[in-house]
Design an enzyme around this catalytic site. Sequence first.
Site, PDB file in Angstrom:
ATOM      1  N   SER A 299      -1.575  13.246  -0.671  1.00 11.81           N
ATOM      2  CA  SER A 299      -1.208  13.732   0.658  1.00 11.81           C
ATOM      3  C   SER A 299      -1.830  12.890   1.774  1.00 11.81           C
ATOM      4  CB  SER A 299      -1.589  15.213   0.772  1.00 11.81           C
ATOM      5  OG  SER A 299      -1.054  15.798   1.924  1.00 11.81           O
ATOM      6  N   ASP A 310       0.801  -1.112   4.569  1.00 15.00           N
ATOM      7  CA  ASP A 310       1.948  -1.614   5.317  1.00 15.00           C
ATOM      8  C   ASP A 310       1.532  -2.525   6.468  1.00 15.00           C
ATOM      9  OD1 ASP A 310       3.563  -0.258   3.623  1.00 15.00           O
ATOM     10  OD2 ASP A 310       4.373   1.157   5.086  1.00 15.00           O
ATOM     11  N   LYS A 324       2.173  12.905  -3.450  1.00 11.61           N
ATOM     12  CA  LYS A 324       2.613  14.069  -2.675  1.00 11.61           C
ATOM     13  C   LYS A 324       3.023  13.609  -1.274  1.00 11.61           C
ATOM     14  CE  LYS A 324       1.256  18.578  -0.833  1.00 11.61           C
ATOM     15  NZ  LYS A 324       1.560  18.231   0.566  1.00 11.61           N
TER      16      LYS A 324
END
Length: 435
Positions: A299, A310, A324
């Site tokens: 999460s 990224d 998740k």
Amino acid sequence: MKLIRSPWLSAVTALILGISIGIVSSVHAEKSQSRLPVDDVRMLSQVLERIKQAYVEDVDDSELLESAIEGMLSGLDPHSDYLTPEDFADLRESTSGEFGGLGIEITLDDTGFVRIVAPIDDTPAYRAGLQSGDLITQINDTPVKGMTINDAVTLMRGKPGTSLTLTIAREGENKPLEFEITRDIIQVTSIRSRMLEPGFGYVRISQFQERTGQDFIEAMESLRDENDGSLDGLVLDLRNNPGGVLQASVDVVDALISDGLIVYTEGRLPNSASRFTAHGDDPSDGVNLVVLINGGSASASEIVAGAVQDHQRGVIMGTRSFGKGSVQTILPLDQEHAIKLTTARYFTPSGRSIQAQGIVPDIEVRPGKLTQENGNPYYTEADLAGHLANPEGENGSRDRAEKGEESQEQQLIDDYQLYQALTMLKGMRILNAAR
């Protein structure tokens, strides 16, 4: 077959239709698709009435309706749930950092058992040796298969000082494992930090709470102060971090980058779509960064790892994360009851959904233990007859250097992933110096 009507049945039908009207009004345009099918509503009403009339024992109306609600929500996904007043209070306690229990984050496995996402640092579960991925098959003498999450949590909660036995199925073990654990008040320390070596800091985030972002900034400042105002590298340890408050994970990423998208969410409702971006400053001062993750990182931890990856802000190291990628919203039903409903998916800045996929590390490092050879195979100046003595004594400078570092060195030996993260940071420092 004739459908029996009763005042109780009419009330149930009105309740069901009332719920559907609420849903239709909230999603606006999807009128025809959101309407509950009349035949299905009639069948549900008939089942409820048959239970009232024919079940072997008298069933309380409120219990029957709560069971129906729990069934609807549990059938959606493992994270949607019905919250009783006690559940709602427990949820608030867990995000504030103090609650009672064992100290584990759990989810419902597709096998019907309860799976441990991660044990929380320095809690009874962690000290007992429970691990991410363990399946809880039995709580004391009660089989877990078929339970709801709420049922399992209720059995595991209890007064501090009382104990219970968990039966665990663990991958690689031929037989079930039993752990006797004593319940305690769980006080989660979200942030821990220390110096690994001169110039290289370590920050461990065990759970994302309301103050985690600010605590993270303060931890970096403290490490800099300890190292004469600068850092050559930082290890951010998110292993076995089950997540927590979304905004806290955003704040941590915001402290690592100066601009750009951090995470965005998409759902069916207009207010479930949101975008979080950095605010322009970089409290980390661009320090070389390695982020450690594993299968217990879930999460909010994956939001941080995905954004760092990224933006190419650092190196992600360890093993694939939990996966998740959904957002849960607490929707009140009245003053005491609420539902926790999955309302959106979140995406990394590049548009990746990690739902059921996880974050794949840039460098995979499996857990292990570093084995070092004993002894020194080479002769040194000190071994030569008649060598000049060190003015501080034969072992003076070495004793001072090693005093206080022995425990940290042992931690690196015991934690192979952390050892490799530090090695990576040293390499990054060398490359930067050569540019």
